[in-house]
Design an enzyme around this catalytic site. Structure first.
Site, PDB file in Angstrom:
ATOM      1  CG  HIS A   1       3.218   2.329   7.015  1.00  0.00           C
ATOM      2  ND1 HIS A   1       3.883   3.176   7.889  1.00  0.00           N
ATOM      3  CD2 HIS A   1       4.024   2.196   5.923  1.00  0.00           C
ATOM      4  CE1 HIS A   1       5.044   3.527   7.344  1.00  0.00           C
ATOM      5  NE2 HIS A   1       5.145   2.950   6.158  1.00  0.00           N
ATOM      6  CE  LYS A   7       5.780  -0.727   8.055  1.00  0.00           C
ATOM      7  NZ  LYS A   7       6.679  -1.539   7.194  1.00  0.00           N
TER       8      LYS A   7
END
Length: 267
Positions: free
Chosen positions: A156, A160
């Site tokens: 990600h 995040k």
């Protein structure tokens, strides 16, 4: 005439909140009637997203927005603690939550489920709204029956805040439940602590956080003389809109919490 669903978005000024709000504003049978965030307070939600003014300004007080705008559905892209508080407030007012926030424990989900059942309100909690990602999880769940070992790698963007991702955790849960037996990672001595990743549901889960990434996951299965890799790549947050719309349109038909978008699909 198409019935319009009245929606309030919490976390409306965040990355996901903005992207999803932009899509909702351009969807014919959705009316965004409220937007809540601590950031960009007083800004029109349409203008914030490069669209014509929508006549809806971002406010901080969810209770006030619910009282004045009378939404039917609350879409939440905040953080776990805030999402739960928002969901409880919404359910108490008869508003159905659709939560895309990750990091909510199963214990907290059970508490929300009990509240929803008591109030006869439906809720959807989905770690991932991408239909492709849901299919990836489904395929991994099926493949787990035929391979002795597997590992998950999720990638990600570097903003995040939780790891592993909700999608990775949900994938591991589905795989473990499908085989109805403990999954065991391959034994290996770690020369550096954490080298084999985290262990969840008996699976090694590896989290990567890098700039330039959006959301990616692969599940690698190993068997005698072969490997099977199932991978999904989200290249734009636009991928989440069709799944979000599905949840918004179905949540009012539910009673209690549905955890995972896959439970709204037909396989």
């Amino acid at each position: 005439m198409i019935a319009t669903i009245r929606v309030v978005v919490t976390g409306a000024a965040g990355r996901m909140g903005r992207e999803m709000t932009r899509g909702l504003l351009q969807t014919e049978d959705i009316a965004v009637v409220g937007a809540v965030d601590r950031r960009e307070v007083g800004v029109d939600i349409g203008s914030l997203n490069g669209l014509p003014p929508a006549g809806v300004i971002i406010q901080e007080d969810l209770a006030g927005v619910i009282a004045s705008a009378r939404p039917e559905v609350m879409v939440d892209f905040t953080v776990a603690a805030a999402a739960l508080a928002n969901a409880r407030l919404a359910v108490e007012q008869g508003v159905s939550p659709v939560i895309g926030t990750t990091g909510i424990s199963l214990e907290r989900l059970d508490e929300l489920h009990q509240l929803c059942e008591a109030r006869q309100v439906g809720a959807v909690v989905a770690p991932n709204f991408s239909l492709g990602a849901i299919l990836m999880m489904h395929f991994a769940e099926e493949a787990a029956r035929y391979f002795p070992r597997a590992e998950i790698i999720e990638i990600h963007h570097d903003q995040k805040i939780d790891a592993p991702s909700g999608t990775a955790l949900k994938t591991a849960e589905l795989m473990a439940a499908r085989v109805n037996r403990p999954l065991t990672p391959s034994p290996a001595e770690e020369k550096v602590a954490g080298a084999r990743g985290a262990t969840y549901q008996g699976l090694a889960v590896h989290s990567v956080r890098l700039p330039g990434a959006v959301a990616h996951q692969e599940v690698i299965f190993g068997g005698q003389g072969q490997l099977l890799t199932i991978r999904h790549d989200t290249t734009s947050r636009e991928a989440f809109l069709p799944g979000l719309l599905l949840a918004i349109k179905k949540v009012r038909q539910l009673k209690g919490v549905v955890y995972g978008l896959e439970n709204l699909l037909e396989f």
